[in-house]
Structure formats: structure tokens, C-alpha cells
Design a protein around this motif. Structure first.
Motif, PDB file in Angstrom:
ATOM      1  N   GLN A 107      -1.276 101.462  61.756  1.00  0.00           N
ATOM      2  CA  GLN A 107      -2.713 101.505  61.959  1.00  0.00           C
ATOM      3  C   GLN A 107      -3.074 100.888  63.319  1.00  0.00           C
ATOM      4  OE1 GLN A 107      -4.785  99.124  59.091  1.00  0.00           O
ATOM      5  NE2 GLN A 107      -3.432  97.351  59.329  1.00  0.00           N
ATOM      6  N   ARG A 108      -4.209 101.320  63.815  1.00  0.00           N
ATOM      7  CA  ARG A 108      -4.744 100.800  65.081  1.00  0.00           C
ATOM      8  C   ARG A 108      -5.828  99.787  64.765  1.00  0.00           C
ATOM      9  NH1 ARG A 108      -9.007 101.630  68.558  1.00  0.00           N
ATOM     10  NH2 ARG A 108      -8.541 101.491  70.793  1.00  0.00           N
ATOM     11  N   ILE A 109      -5.696  98.590  65.300  1.00  0.00           N
ATOM     12  CA  ILE A 109      -6.679  97.525  65.076  1.00  0.00           C
ATOM     13  C   ILE A 109      -7.562  97.440  66.317  1.00  0.00           C
ATOM     14  CG2 ILE A 109      -6.997  95.071  64.633  1.00  0.00           C
ATOM     15  CD1 ILE A 109      -4.339  95.051  63.235  1.00  0.00           C
ATOM     16  N   ALA A 110      -8.850  97.544  66.120  1.00  0.00           N
ATOM     17  CA  ALA A 110      -9.795  97.492  67.240  1.00  0.00           C
ATOM     18  C   ALA A 110      -9.821  96.099  67.864  1.00  0.00           C
ATOM     19  CB  ALA A 110     -11.187  97.890  66.778  1.00  0.00           C
ATOM     20  N   ALA A 111     -10.278  96.036  69.104  1.00  0.00           N
ATOM     21  CA  ALA A 111     -10.278  94.768  69.829  1.00  0.00           C
ATOM     22  C   ALA A 111     -11.166  93.744  69.161  1.00  0.00           C
ATOM     23  CB  ALA A 111     -10.720  95.002  71.272  1.00  0.00           C
ATOM     24  N   ASP A 112     -12.321  94.152  68.639  1.00  0.00           N
ATOM     25  CA  ASP A 112     -13.241  93.180  68.049  1.00  0.00           C
ATOM     26  C   ASP A 112     -12.800  92.741  66.651  1.00  0.00           C
ATOM     27  OD1 ASP A 112     -13.600  95.552  66.812  1.00  0.00           O
ATOM     28  OD2 ASP A 112     -15.796  95.612  67.027  1.00  0.00           O
ATOM     29  N   GLN A 113     -11.665  93.302  66.136  1.00  0.00           N
ATOM     30  CA  GLN A 113     -11.172  92.913  64.821  1.00  0.00           C
ATOM     31  C   GLN A 113      -9.938  92.032  64.911  1.00  0.00           C
ATOM     32  OE1 GLN A 113     -10.551  96.539  62.715  1.00  0.00           O
ATOM     33  NE2 GLN A 113     -12.747  96.898  62.334  1.00  0.00           N
ATOM     34  N   THR A 114      -9.487  91.737  66.113  1.00  0.00           N
ATOM     35  CA  THR A 114      -8.323  90.864  66.266  1.00  0.00           C
ATOM     36  C   THR A 114      -8.750  89.420  66.226  1.00  0.00           C
ATOM     37  OG1 THR A 114      -8.551  90.919  68.669  1.00  0.00           O
ATOM     38  CG2 THR A 114      -7.155  92.603  67.651  1.00  0.00           C
ATOM     39  N   ALA A 115      -7.761  88.552  66.006  1.00  0.00           N
ATOM     40  CA  ALA A 115      -8.073  87.117  65.928  1.00  0.00           C
ATOM     41  C   ALA A 115      -8.545  86.574  67.283  1.00  0.00           C
ATOM     42  CB  ALA A 115      -6.836  86.355  65.446  1.00  0.00           C
ATOM     43  N   ASP A 116      -7.997  87.085  68.370  1.00  0.00           N
ATOM     44  CA  ASP A 116      -8.364  86.639  69.713  1.00  0.00           C
ATOM     45  C   ASP A 116      -9.286  87.685  70.336  1.00  0.00           C
ATOM     46  OD1 ASP A 116      -8.624  85.635  72.202  1.00  0.00           O
ATOM     47  OD2 ASP A 116      -6.471  85.648  72.697  1.00  0.00           O
ATOM     48  N   PRO A 117     -10.575  87.320  70.616  1.00  0.00           N
ATOM     49  CA  PRO A 117     -11.499  88.309  71.174  1.00  0.00           C
ATOM     50  C   PRO A 117     -11.032  88.885  72.502  1.00  0.00           C
ATOM     51  CG  PRO A 117     -12.663  86.375  70.356  1.00  0.00           C
ATOM     52  CD  PRO A 117     -11.213  86.032  70.329  1.00  0.00           C
ATOM     53  N   ALA A 118     -10.195  88.135  73.194  1.00  0.00           N
ATOM     54  CA  ALA A 118      -9.754  88.631  74.499  1.00  0.00           C
ATOM     55  C   ALA A 118      -8.627  89.650  74.381  1.00  0.00           C
ATOM     56  CB  ALA A 118      -9.285  87.444  75.370  1.00  0.00           C
ATOM     57  N   THR A 119      -8.090  89.769  73.153  1.00  0.00           N
ATOM     58  CA  THR A 119      -6.979  90.697  72.969  1.00  0.00           C
ATOM     59  C   THR A 119      -7.500  92.118  72.826  1.00  0.00           C
ATOM     60  OG1 THR A 119      -5.747  88.952  71.858  1.00  0.00           O
ATOM     61  CG2 THR A 119      -4.965  91.222  71.562  1.00  0.00           C
ATOM     62  N   SER A 120      -6.831  92.992  73.501  1.00  0.00           N
ATOM     63  CA  SER A 120      -7.254  94.395  73.415  1.00  0.00           C
ATOM     64  C   SER A 120      -6.747  95.015  72.112  1.00  0.00           C
ATOM     65  CB  SER A 120      -6.697  95.171  74.617  1.00  0.00           C
ATOM     66  OG  SER A 120      -5.279  95.116  74.601  1.00  0.00           O
ATOM     67  N   ALA A 121      -7.231  96.184  71.836  1.00  0.00           N
ATOM     68  CA  ALA A 121      -6.805  96.910  70.632  1.00  0.00           C
ATOM     69  C   ALA A 121      -5.303  97.132  70.657  1.00  0.00           C
ATOM     70  CB  ALA A 121      -7.525  98.249  70.549  1.00  0.00           C
ATOM     71  N   ARG A 122      -4.695  97.101  69.474  1.00  0.00           N
ATOM     72  CA  ARG A 122      -3.250  97.252  69.403  1.00  0.00           C
ATOM     73  C   ARG A 122      -2.868  98.035  68.149  1.00  0.00           C
ATOM     74  NH1 ARG A 122      -0.897  93.571  65.850  1.00  0.00           N
ATOM     75  NH2 ARG A 122      -2.305  91.939  65.063  1.00  0.00           N
ATOM     76  N   MET A 123      -1.595  98.490  68.117  1.00  0.00           N
ATOM     77  CA  MET A 123      -1.048  99.202  66.965  1.00  0.00           C
ATOM     78  C   MET A 123      -0.280  98.217  66.081  1.00  0.00           C
ATOM     79  SD  MET A 123      -2.132 102.216  67.584  1.00  0.00           S
ATOM     80  CE  MET A 123      -1.254 103.111  66.313  1.00  0.00           C
ATOM     81  N   GLN A 124      -0.405  98.389  64.781  1.00  0.00           N
ATOM     82  CA  GLN A 124       0.279  97.495  63.836  1.00  0.00           C
ATOM     83  C   GLN A 124       1.059  98.331  62.817  1.00  0.00           C
ATOM     84  OE1 GLN A 124      -2.000  94.225  62.185  1.00  0.00           O
ATOM     85  NE2 GLN A 124      -0.915  94.417  60.207  1.00  0.00           N
ATOM     86  N   ASN A 125       2.310  97.948  62.573  1.00  0.00           N
ATOM     87  CA  ASN A 125       3.170  98.620  61.596  1.00  0.00           C
ATOM     88  C   ASN A 125       3.461  97.689  60.428  1.00  0.00           C
ATOM     89  OD1 ASN A 125       3.384 100.888  63.279  1.00  0.00           O
ATOM     90  ND2 ASN A 125       5.076  99.943  64.416  1.00  0.00           N
ATOM     91  N   GLN A 126       3.662  98.294  59.255  1.00  0.00           N
ATOM     92  CA  GLN A 126       4.042  97.514  58.072  1.00  0.00           C
ATOM     93  C   GLN A 126       4.940  98.379  57.196  1.00  0.00           C
ATOM     94  OE1 GLN A 126       3.363  94.376  57.570  1.00  0.00           O
ATOM     95  NE2 GLN A 126       4.275  94.159  55.525  1.00  0.00           N
ATOM     96  N   HIS A 127       6.151  97.902  56.937  1.00  0.00           N
ATOM     97  CA  HIS A 127       7.104  98.601  56.088  1.00  0.00           C
ATOM     98  C   HIS A 127       7.348  97.764  54.850  1.00  0.00           C
ATOM     99  CE1 HIS A 127       7.917 101.186  59.549  1.00  0.00           C
ATOM    100  NE2 HIS A 127       7.998 100.062  60.279  1.00  0.00           N
ATOM    101  N   SER A 128       7.519  98.447  53.693  1.00  0.00           N
ATOM    102  CA  SER A 128       7.709  97.707  52.442  1.00  0.00           C
ATOM    103  C   SER A 128       8.640  98.478  51.521  1.00  0.00           C
ATOM    104  CB  SER A 128       6.368  97.472  51.735  1.00  0.00           C
ATOM    105  OG  SER A 128       5.779  98.705  51.354  1.00  0.00           O
ATOM    106  N   LEU A 129       9.340  97.722  50.651  1.00  0.00           N
ATOM    107  CA  LEU A 129      10.219  98.284  49.636  1.00  0.00           C
ATOM    108  C   LEU A 129      10.279  97.291  48.486  1.00  0.00           C
ATOM    109  CD1 LEU A 129      12.259 100.510  48.828  1.00  0.00           C
ATOM    110  CD2 LEU A 129      14.046  99.068  49.861  1.00  0.00           C
TER     111      LEU A 129
END
Length: 476
Positions: A107-129
Motif C-alpha cells: 500500500q501507498r501511505i500519503a505524506a500527511d499520514q506518516t508519523a513524521d510530517p516532513a516525510t514524503s509519501a512512501r510504499m509499505q509492504n506486509q507479508h504474513s503466514l
């Protein structure tokens, strides 16, 4: 949480709120009305294989074909399989359903949803079993257990219903077979009678040509022949219908190599059977065992309806691995688990639970009434069969004497008519009486066989093919 905790949780489901089932007393006398001619000792008729009951090889072959091809019996067998599948579905609810799951999320996390406001939007992966149990009900008050017991009792009831259908089919084929034999013998008798009466008509015409009788004798003889011709057509129709009914029960085309039929006199049907006592019907007749299982199911339904008033505890658990990188999914520190117990208590359902409990109690009362009625019906069927066994033999003996007497009367009337002592009317009356007496004798023989078949079925016979050496074959 470890999966080793599941067995103790399953052990919690040992409680049951189903009431203790008390079967009603037998609503019938302790003994049958037993005339002196009825066999009451020895082996029970239910243990008598149908090959021993019916000695006609042609009938035995037809019963074999019916057990293999009859559609009603096939439907009964399929119904058993369907109810068994329903029971397996219901029984599965008593055990936790363990599922293995695996997935990946990107998923893509928007910049205003990250913990650090200065951080730009980023991609996040999560794998589970992992593996887990979803919403497993811990049966504290026996609701699921009662439903499973009810489903199992209904499965047993369906199996007894199939056995009852087996017995009914054997009896129905025998009944239809002897109905066909009766129709054939009545047709043969009608043909012989018509031939005799046509000879009498020819004699009347010869006497008229010699001016020894009047036209009245010819008219009477012609009317008698017309009556016999009409009766012959009716007997032909009856034979065709009886044959059609037998073919429907057998469910297959009749093979060409069937053994020749035996006459009703040599049908080798046992007409006196050991009957035992009424209480033996409870274990001998599948229809009684079927309603007994239905009663057990209705009693278990009450337990499930009672348990619905109490809290339900369900459990959802899972354990496995989760990692943002697929390569590190099984690294140390990626192990995760969760446990989510949930309890729910009905508060207000508009009287639904009380209505369901009342319905379960009413259905149990209906099952008790059906149980008692089935026993009463079975007792009456056996009692009727015993009454027939005690009287048909004497009635047939009297009818045989009647036939012999009318044959003698007809011979004498014919001689007196030819000698000119009596008129044609006396001969016609003697012929009609003899024909009626012979038809009545055939009917009585068929009724005696039908009574024996009915008693055999009423006692629970017809399920096994043979009973020698303990090697029973029942086509189950």
C-alpha cells in the motif's frame, strides 16, 4: 497462544440441557389374540428370509430385480446418504475449524499520514503466514452437542426408513405377483367357462334344429355366452393392469429366462408364522425404530433450544509470522499471535427463544404420539394377520366342498336336461353357480396368501434374504 490449549476448551462442552427421555408404556395389550391354530413358538418371523417365505422361484427372481432396480428404494437409499451428510456437517461444528492463511499487502501511505510530517509519501509492504481458529463456539451448555445428537438420530431414523422401505418393497412385489397370478388364473377360468358355454349354445341350437327345444333356450344360452365374453374382456384388462403394476415395482424389463410360474395352489407361501409377543415389535419393525429415533431427535432439539437462553462463548485465535519483507518472514522476532474470546448473551429477541423452545416441546409431544400410534398400528396389523391365519384355511376347505357340490349339480342338471326331465334354465343356473364358486375359491386362495404376506411384513419380515448358518443377506 499454543494449540495445546484447544483440548481443554473442547472438554468444556460436556454439559447438556436435554431432558431425560422417558419412553411411554406400550399402548397395546401384553399379548396378541392368539387362536389355537397360530404358531407362537420357535424362531420369530422377522428372522425368516424371504426366500424361505416365498418358495416360488419366479417370485424370488422378481424380488431380486426389484431390490436392484426399484426407484422408491433407490430414493430411500439416497435420502439416507443426504441425511448422513447433514449429520456430518452438524457434527463438524463441535470441532474447531483450523485454517492456514497466507497473504501479502502493498500500500501507498500519503505524506500527511506518516508519523513524521516532513516525510514524503512512501510504499509499505506486509507479508504474513499463519494458522488460526475462527469463531469457534465453546459449547458450555451443550447447544452444539444437542444439535449434533439430533442430527445423528435423524440419520439413524432415515436408515430405519430405508429398511422399512426394503420390507415394504418385498411385500409389495409379492402382493403384485400373486395379484397377477390370480388375474391369470381367473382369465384362464373365464376362457374355459366361455368354451363350455359355447358348446352348450351349440347343443341348444342342435336341439332346436331337431325341434326338441324352443327358441327360448337358444336366447338364454346366447345371453349366457355374451355374459362370459364380457367377463373375459374384464379379466383380460385386470391381467394387463396387474402385470403393469408388477413391472413398475420391479423397475426393469422382465428377463426371458424367468422360471415358470406356479399356480396359486402350489405357491409355497408359509401361511402360519411364529409371532412372539408385542414388545418384540419394538426391535423387529424398522418403522417403529424410525419413529423412536425421531423421538430422540426431538428430545435433543429441546436441549438445544434451552441452551440458546444462555451465553455463547466463541474463540478466535491465530499464530504465525508477519514481516514487511518476504525474505525475512521467518526470521527471529517476526512471530506473531492473537487471541480474541467473545461472549454474547441474548437480552431481547421479541420472544423468539421461548417460541423456539415451545416449538421443540410440541414436536417432542408429536413424536411421542407418532411413536404410540405406530406401535398401535403394528399391533393391529399383526392381530388382523392372526385372525386371517386362523380362519382362511377353514373357509377355503368349505369353499372347496362348495365347488365339488356345484360340479356334481351341474353334471346332474346336464344329464336331466338332455333326458328332457329338466329345462334349460336349471342347467344355466348350475353353470353360473359353478363359475361363481370357482372364482370365489381363487379369490380366497389369493386372500389367504395376501394375509400371510401382510402378517410377514407386520412382524418385520422381508429384510433378510436367507437365515441359514447365520449368513444373512439383506441387500443393505
Amino acid at each position: 497462544m499454543r494449540l495445546t490449549l484447544l483440548p481443554p476448551l473442547l472438554a468444556l462442552s460436556a454439559c447438556s440441557l436435554a431432558p431425560e427421555l422417558v419412553k411411554p408404556e406400550l399402548p397395546v395389550p401384553a399379548a396378541y389374540p392368539s387362536p389355537s391354530s397360530v404358531v407362537t413358538d420357535g424362531d420369530h418371523a422377522a428372522d425368516l428370509g424371504w426366500r424361505s417365505m416365498f418358495g416360488d422361484p419366479r417370485l424370488q427372481r422378481m424380488i431380486e430385480l426389484a431390490l436392484l432396480n426399484n426407484r422408491d428404494l433407490r430414493l430411500a437409499a439416497l435420502n439416507v446418504e443426504a441425511v448422513q451428510a447433514q449429520y456430518n456437517i452438524q457434527r463438524a461444528a463441535r470441532f474447531p475449524a483450523v485454517n492456514a492463511t497466507g497473504g501479502t499487502t502493498r500500500q501507498r501511505i500519503a505524506a500527511d499520514q506518516t508519523a513524521d510530517p516532513a516525510t514524503s509519501a512512501r510504499m509499505q509492504n506486509q507479508h504474513s503466514l499463519g494458522i488460526g481458529v475462527s469463531a469457534f463456539e465453546i459449547d458450555l451448555f451443550g447447544r452444539v452437542r444437542s444439535l449434533s445428537e439430533a442430527a445423528f438420530a435423524r440419520y439413524l431414523a432415515s436408515e430405519e426408513g430405508r429398511r422399512a422401505a426394503h420390507i415394504a418393497l418385498v411385500g409389495a412385489v409379492a402382493d403384485a405377483y400373486f395379484a397377477e397370478r390370480l388375474a391369470q388364473e381367473q382369465l384362464d377360468l373365464a376362457e374355459r367357462t366361455l368354451a363350455d358355454w359355447r358348446q352348450s349354445l351349440d347343443l341348444a341350437r342342435q336341439l332346436k334344429s331337431a325341434d326338441q327345444t324352443s327358441g327360448l333356450d337358444i336366447a338364454q344360452a346366447e345371453g349366457q355366452v355374451a355374459t362370459a365374453e364380457a367377463d373375459l374382456e374384464g379379466r383380460t384388462r385386470a391381467l394387463a393392469r396387474a402385470t403393469n403394476a408388477l413391472n413398475l415395482l420391479v423397475g426393469a424389463d422382465m428377463p426371458d429366462d424367468l422360471p415358470p410360474p406356479r399356480p396359486l395352489d402350489g405357491s409355497a407361501v408359509r401361511t402360519h408364522l411364529p409371532v412372539g409377543i408385542p414388545s418384540e415389535l419394538l426391535i423387529r419393525r424398522p418403522d417403529i425404530r424410525r419413529v423412536e429415533q425421531t423421538l430422540l431427535a426431538a428430545n435433543a432439539d429441546i436441549g438445544a433450544a434451552r441452551a440458546a437462553f444462555f451465553p455463547r462463548l466463541s474463540l478466535t485465535t491465530s499464530l504465525g509470522y508477519a514481516s514487511p519483507a518476504l525474505g525475512s518472514l521467518f526470521d527471529n522476532g517476526q512471530w506473531v499471535w492473537s487471541i480474541a474470546p467473545q461472549i454474547s448473551q441474548p437480552l431481547f429477541l421479541g420472544g423468539q427463544l421461548r417460541a423456539e423452545l415451545r416449538l421443540a416441546e410440541i414436536r417432542k409431544s408429536e413424536a411421542i404420539a407418532e411413536y404410540e400410534r405406530t406401535i398401535q398400528t403394528a399391533f393391529r396389523e399383526v392381530a388382523d394377520g392372526l385372525a386371517g391365519s386362523a380362519t382362511y384355511g377353514r373357509q377355503i376347505d368349505a369353499q372347496v366342498r362348495m365347488v365339488v357340490s356345484t360340479e356334481r349339480r351341474m353334471d346332474l342338471s346336464t344329464l336331466r336336461y338332455r333326458a328332457g326331465v329338466d329345462g334349460r334354465l336349471e342347467v344355466l343356473d348350475a353353470q353360473r353357480q359353478l363359475y361363481a364358486a370357482r372364482q370365489t375359491l381363487l379369490d380366497l386362495k389369493r386372500d389367504e396368501i395376501g394375509n400371510a404376506i401382510g402378517l410377514y411384513k407386520a412382524l418385520g419380515g422381508g429384510l433378510t434374504e436367507q437365515e441359514d448358518d447365520g449368513t444373512q443377506a439383506s441387500h443393505d
